[in-house]
Design an enzyme around this catalytic site. Structure first.
Site, PDB file in Angstrom:
ATOM      1  CE  LYS A 102      -6.804   6.873   1.083  1.00  0.00           C
ATOM      2  NZ  LYS A 102      -6.402   5.469   1.139  1.00  0.00           N
ATOM      3  NE  ARG A 213       2.417   3.588  -0.254  1.00  0.00           N
ATOM      4  CZ  ARG A 213       1.198   3.774   0.242  1.00  0.00           C
ATOM      5  NH1 ARG A 213       0.358   4.569  -0.382  1.00  0.00           N
ATOM      6  NH2 ARG A 213       0.835   3.169   1.340  1.00  0.00           N
ATOM      7  NE  ARG A 242       2.703   5.789   3.765  1.00  0.00           N
ATOM      8  CZ  ARG A 242       1.418   5.984   3.496  1.00  0.00           C
ATOM      9  NH1 ARG A 242       1.084   6.699   2.436  1.00  0.00           N
ATOM     10  NH2 ARG A 242       0.485   5.469   4.263  1.00  0.00           N
ATOM     11  NE  ARG A 253      -1.633   2.062   6.392  1.00  0.00           N
ATOM     12  CZ  ARG A 253      -0.806   2.094   5.346  1.00  0.00           C
ATOM     13  NH1 ARG A 253       0.340   1.425   5.390  1.00  0.00           N
ATOM     14  NH2 ARG A 253      -1.108   2.787   4.284  1.00  0.00           N
TER      15      ARG A 253
HETATM   16  P1  AP5 Z   1      -1.482   5.398  -3.336  1.00  0.00           P
HETATM   17  O1  AP5 Z   1      -2.047   6.296  -4.364  1.00  0.00           O
HETATM   18  O2  AP5 Z   1      -0.292   5.886  -2.538  1.00  0.00           O
HETATM   19  O3  AP5 Z   1      -2.620   4.860  -2.381  1.00  0.00           O
HETATM   20  P2  AP5 Z   1      -3.366   5.572  -1.184  1.00  0.00           P
HETATM   21  O4  AP5 Z   1      -4.748   5.133  -1.245  1.00  0.00           O
HETATM   22  O5  AP5 Z   1      -3.060   7.045  -1.185  1.00  0.00           O
HETATM   23  O6  AP5 Z   1      -2.673   4.821   0.016  1.00  0.00           O
HETATM   24  P3  AP5 Z   1      -2.183   5.312   1.457  1.00  0.00           P
HETATM   25  O7  AP5 Z   1      -1.388   4.155   2.019  1.00  0.00           O
HETATM   26  O8  AP5 Z   1      -1.472   6.646   1.404  1.00  0.00           O
HETATM   27  O9  AP5 Z   1      -3.519   5.419   2.183  1.00  0.00           O
HETATM   28  P4  AP5 Z   1      -3.717   5.332   3.676  1.00  0.00           P
HETATM   29  O10 AP5 Z   1      -5.086   5.765   3.754  1.00  0.00           O
HETATM   30  O11 AP5 Z   1      -3.402   4.043   4.293  1.00  0.00           O
HETATM   31  O12 AP5 Z   1      -2.611   6.281   4.295  1.00  0.00           O
HETATM   32  P5  AP5 Z   1      -2.585   7.825   4.644  1.00  0.00           P
HETATM   33  O13 AP5 Z   1      -1.321   8.401   4.082  1.00  0.00           O
HETATM   34  O14 AP5 Z   1      -3.835   8.479   4.339  1.00  0.00           O
HETATM   35  O15 AP5 Z   1      -1.159   4.011  -4.073  1.00  0.00           O
HETATM   36  C1  AP5 Z   1      -0.578   2.948  -3.388  1.00  0.00           C
HETATM   37  C2  AP5 Z   1       0.386   2.183  -4.317  1.00  0.00           C
HETATM   38  O16 AP5 Z   1      -0.377   1.599  -5.366  1.00  0.00           O
HETATM   39  C3  AP5 Z   1       1.412   3.100  -4.991  1.00  0.00           C
HETATM   40  O17 AP5 Z   1       2.647   2.416  -5.114  1.00  0.00           O
HETATM   41  C4  AP5 Z   1       0.823   3.362  -6.393  1.00  0.00           C
HETATM   42  O18 AP5 Z   1       1.825   3.615  -7.360  1.00  0.00           O
HETATM   43  C5  AP5 Z   1       0.049   2.066  -6.648  1.00  0.00           C
HETATM   44  N1  AP5 Z   1      -1.165   2.291  -7.431  1.00  0.00           N
HETATM   45  C6  AP5 Z   1      -2.044   3.321  -7.320  1.00  0.00           C
HETATM   46  N2  AP5 Z   1      -3.044   3.204  -8.213  1.00  0.00           N
HETATM   47  C7  AP5 Z   1      -2.824   2.056  -8.889  1.00  0.00           C
HETATM   48  C8  AP5 Z   1      -3.524   1.365  -9.936  1.00  0.00           C
HETATM   49  N3  AP5 Z   1      -4.644   1.838 -10.457  1.00  0.00           N
HETATM   50  N4  AP5 Z   1      -3.016   0.197 -10.389  1.00  0.00           N
HETATM   51  C9  AP5 Z   1      -1.868  -0.301  -9.859  1.00  0.00           C
HETATM   52  N5  AP5 Z   1      -1.130   0.295  -8.885  1.00  0.00           N
HETATM   53  C10 AP5 Z   1      -1.622   1.458  -8.391  1.00  0.00           C
HETATM   54  O19 AP5 Z   1      -2.499   7.717   6.234  1.00  0.00           O
HETATM   55  C11 AP5 Z   1      -1.369   7.199   6.883  1.00  0.00           C
HETATM   56  C12 AP5 Z   1      -1.586   7.143   8.389  1.00  0.00           C
HETATM   57  O20 AP5 Z   1      -1.872   8.469   8.914  1.00  0.00           O
HETATM   58  C13 AP5 Z   1      -2.798   6.317   8.828  1.00  0.00           C
HETATM   59  O21 AP5 Z   1      -2.479   4.950   8.930  1.00  0.00           O
HETATM   60  C14 AP5 Z   1      -3.083   6.936  10.196  1.00  0.00           C
HETATM   61  O22 AP5 Z   1      -2.194   6.499  11.189  1.00  0.00           O
HETATM   62  C15 AP5 Z   1      -2.819   8.400   9.971  1.00  0.00           C
HETATM   63  N6  AP5 Z   1      -4.045   9.101   9.538  1.00  0.00           N
HETATM   64  C16 AP5 Z   1      -4.296   9.626   8.286  1.00  0.00           C
HETATM   65  N7  AP5 Z   1      -5.515  10.189   8.254  1.00  0.00           N
HETATM   66  C17 AP5 Z   1      -6.071  10.012   9.481  1.00  0.00           C
HETATM   67  C18 AP5 Z   1      -7.303  10.364  10.062  1.00  0.00           C
HETATM   68  N8  AP5 Z   1      -8.251  11.004   9.368  1.00  0.00           N
HETATM   69  N9  AP5 Z   1      -7.538  10.020  11.341  1.00  0.00           N
HETATM   70  C19 AP5 Z   1      -6.621   9.378  12.066  1.00  0.00           C
HETATM   71  N10 AP5 Z   1      -5.412   9.019  11.596  1.00  0.00           N
HETATM   72  C20 AP5 Z   1      -5.131   9.322  10.311  1.00  0.00           C
END
Ligand code: AP5
Length: 598
Positions: A102, A213, A242, A253
């Site tokens: 994402k 990552r 992270r 997660r």
């Molecule tokens: P990346 O682009 O960082 O992936 P992402 O989908 O953004 O992953 P996140 O871990 O950030 O998502 P998440 O939803 O778990 O965490 P968030 O920060 O929202 O890519 C990941 C890796 O893959 C990178 O190394 C990248 O280089 C690689 N990659 C990307 N695309 C690729 C491809 N095509 N091919 C190969 N490699 C690739 O949330 C974190 C925490 O916050 C949650 O766990 C929760 O505790 C809290 N939180 C956030 N939002 C809420 C909410 N709405 N409600 C309650 N709690 C929340």
């Protein structure tokens, strides 16, 4: 990104070929910097909003960035569309499992489309690293790989969305909503995206992506040790991990994501777009880019009054349409099912009004709204009417909700059974606590006298003829008085009924039918059964303005679940023969045999 090193129904009935299907009861005719949430520094004002921002009283201000583009000048008759099509920015939601990419795609989308990126993960990490009250509360949940409580996250998102940059440039919501209740919070505030993108990546790949990552705390760029290694040694030396990127936490997660994904997708079923995220990131972006360009194009065309052009009409919206809710034979319908239909009707009606249509009808015959069934619930009809009226009122329109009064004279005075007590129920209903009722919503009857200067929209509840009495004259007088202001009939029943003498009313029949036909469907939903039965459900027919009629077949799955599979679409409402032919897989427009079961 804002990296930091501190943390790191139905009963299962077999569907067999059917001799003949019938509609049951054919009774009536859109930062300061374009990048992101990172621009939203932890904000002390967040606590001001918190849970109270969801109070109905606050809805109005938020509704300003809702879907509806209509503004009405109450002094003029009819609706004035004051939106400027070209300047209306994109609203995009992106979802997917942890590490589905994402954040990576958001960087690219922001570069190309200049949307304001609002990532709840980034917003929360910023709060944590700044050590704010919110951050301290969120930390333990995040470190455990659990969801942060809704009231914290929702208040954050609402605050960010209400900022001017998001309204002007459009927004890209990443990681929100993450639960059904978060999705519902947005729905209640009428905050809807133009498209809901879901990145689909197999589980085993996700874990590797998380473990590899690395984040650059200086630029916010996302790297991966193998897939996207840092460009220089200098960058490499400052990368951080992270806290929640351990194998164990990723799995937790992922589990939470899966539990919630279905319910959220169902909220956006008609705009969901699943994209294969297990490809090179450039390839994925190409698909997203063309999707968003198409959405922009469609919307410009769609917003031009009277210009619902063929590309949109013919667009196979079944690609995005995730289907009809199941378990429709389970009565009473669940709250989710009812809400689902209310939203479906509301959106179709809003689109029709945006398109300048003024004589509209909604026909929806789920079991609870089908007067032919013994489970018919007037409360469900009233709830639907309330959703429509409150939505229009939230947009500042004066809505008159009308129920016909008793008709006839002397011994023939009467009111259709279905409508008995309806007006009273409407008057006693909870219309919210911000004064919509009496100010923006009024209850009235049917007739020209009911049309007041300040009324903008009329919603007429189930107008129908009664034995010996015809409502059409009153209805016609009312629509004449309403001029070009929208009149919406909800489940009208304008067919002929026997007159007092027992014979069908034929006086002026053609004129009455012609008048009844002047209302066009902005929404139609009907379940299909074997002819003469009301069980089992064989399929469904749905039309949501401006799209085509969609014919679905209900199919039992080996797991015991059921689903609705689209069979065909039609530009006009199909007749019984066309429905039967589609179920039998017969080609369209086949000449009918002189004999046979059809
Ligand atoms: P990346 O682009 O960082 O992936 P992402 O989908 O953004 O992953 P996140 O871990 O950030 O998502 P998440 O939803 O778990 O965490 P968030 O920060 O929202 O890519 C990941 C890796 O893959 C990178 O190394 C990248 O280089 C690689 N990659 C990307 N695309 C690729 C491809 N095509 N091919 C190969 N490699 C690739 O949330 C974190 C925490 O916050 C949650 O766990 C929760 O505790 C809290 N939180 C956030 N939002 C809420 C909410 N709405 N409600 C309650 N709690 C929340």
């Amino acid at each position: 990104m804002f990296p930091t090193s501190t943390f790191s129904s139905l009963h299962s009935t077999n569907v067999t070929p059917t001799p003949s299907l019938s509609y049951l009861s054919t009774s009536s005719l859109s930062s300061s910097s374009s990048t992101s949430s990172s621009s939203s520094s932890p904000s002390s004002s967040l606590s001001l909003l918190q849970s109270s921002c969801l109070h109905r009283r606050h809805l109005r201000s938020f509704c300003a960035f809702g879907d509806t583009q209509l503004r009405i000048d109450p002094k003029s008759k009819g609706l004035k569309v004051t939106c400027s099509v070209g300047s209306e920015p994109l609203k995009v939601m992106i979802s997917g499992a942890p590490a589905s990419g994402k954040g990576t795609q958001c960087e690219l989308i922001v570069q190309k489309f200049g949307l304001v990126h609002i990532s709840t993960g980034d917003l929360l990490r910023a709060e944590v690293s700044s050590g704010t009250e919110i951050g301290n509360k969120a930390k333990e949940f995040m470190n455990a790989g659990r969801l942060v409580p809704d009231e914290i996250v929702t208040a954050m998102v609402m605050t960010r969305l209400s900022r001017q940059d998001a309204k002007e440039k459009g927004w890209l919501l990443d990681g929100y909503p993450r639960s059904f209740s978060q999705a519902q919070s947005l729905e209640e505030l009428k905050i809807r995206p133009d498209v809901y993108i879901v990145l689909d990546v197999p589980d085993e790949i996700l874990v590797n992506r998380c473990i590899g990552r690395r984040l650059d705390p200086v630029t916010g760029k996302i790297y991966h040790l193998k897939n996207f290694p840092p460009e220089t040694e200098e960058i490499k030396s400052r990368l951080v991990i992270r806290r929640d990127d351990t194998e164990e936490k990723v799995k937790s997660r992922l589990e939470i994501y899966k539990k919630n994904a279905e319910a959220i997708s169902s909220t956006y079923s008609n705009i969901v777009k699943k994209i294969n995220g297990n490809r090179p990131k450039e390839e994925i972006f190409k698909e997203i880019e063309s999707l968003l360009l198409q959405v922009q194009k469609d919307r410009v065309k769609m917003m031009k009054p009277g210009n619902i052009i063929p590309e949109i009409k013919n667009k196979k919206n079944q690609d995005n349409w995730r289907g009809i809710p199941t378990k429709l034979n389970n009565i009473p319908h669940s709250r989710e099912i009812r809400k689902y239909f209310y939203t479906d009707v509301l959106e179709a009606t809003q689109r029709a009004i945006n398109d300048g249509r003024t004589r509209l009808k909604v026909e929806i015959n789920i079991p609870e709204l089908n007067p032919e069934m013994d489970v018919y619930r007037i409360g469900t009809l009233m709830e639907l009417v309330r959703v429509l009226a409150l939505s229009f009122a939230d947009d500042g329109k004066h809505v008159k909700v009308c129920v016909q009064g008793s008709m006839g004279e002397g011994a023939l005075i009467g009111m259709p059974l279905q409508l008995a007590g309806t007006r009273q129920i409407l008057e006693f209903m909870d219309w919210g606590d911000y004064g919509a009722m009496g100010n923006f919503i009024k209850i009235g009857s049917v007739g020209s006298k009911e049309v007041d200067e300040q009324d903008d929209i009329f919603v007429i509840v189930a107008p129908q003829n009664a034995v010996g009495n015809c409502i059409i004259d009153d209805l016609k007088a009312m629509t004449d008085a309403a001029g070009n202001r929208p009149v919406i009939l909800i489940n009208p029943r304008l067919k002929d009924l026997p007159g007092s003498s027992g014979v069908m009313q034929t006086m002026g029949r053609d004129k009455r039918l012609e008048y009844a036909a002047s209302f066009e469907n902005c929404y139609f939903f009907r379940l299909l059964y074997y002819a003469g039965t009301q069980y089992p459900i064989m399929g469904a027919l749905r039309m949501s303005f401006p799209y085509r009629y969609e014919l679905y077949k209900r199919v039992d799955e080996p797991s015991g679940k059921e689903k609705y599979v689209i069979l065909s679409t039609f530009p006009e409402r199909p007749d019984t023969d066309e429905v039967n032919d589609a179920f039998l897989g017969k080609p369209r427009n086949k000449t009918k045999e002189a004999s046979g079961i059809w």
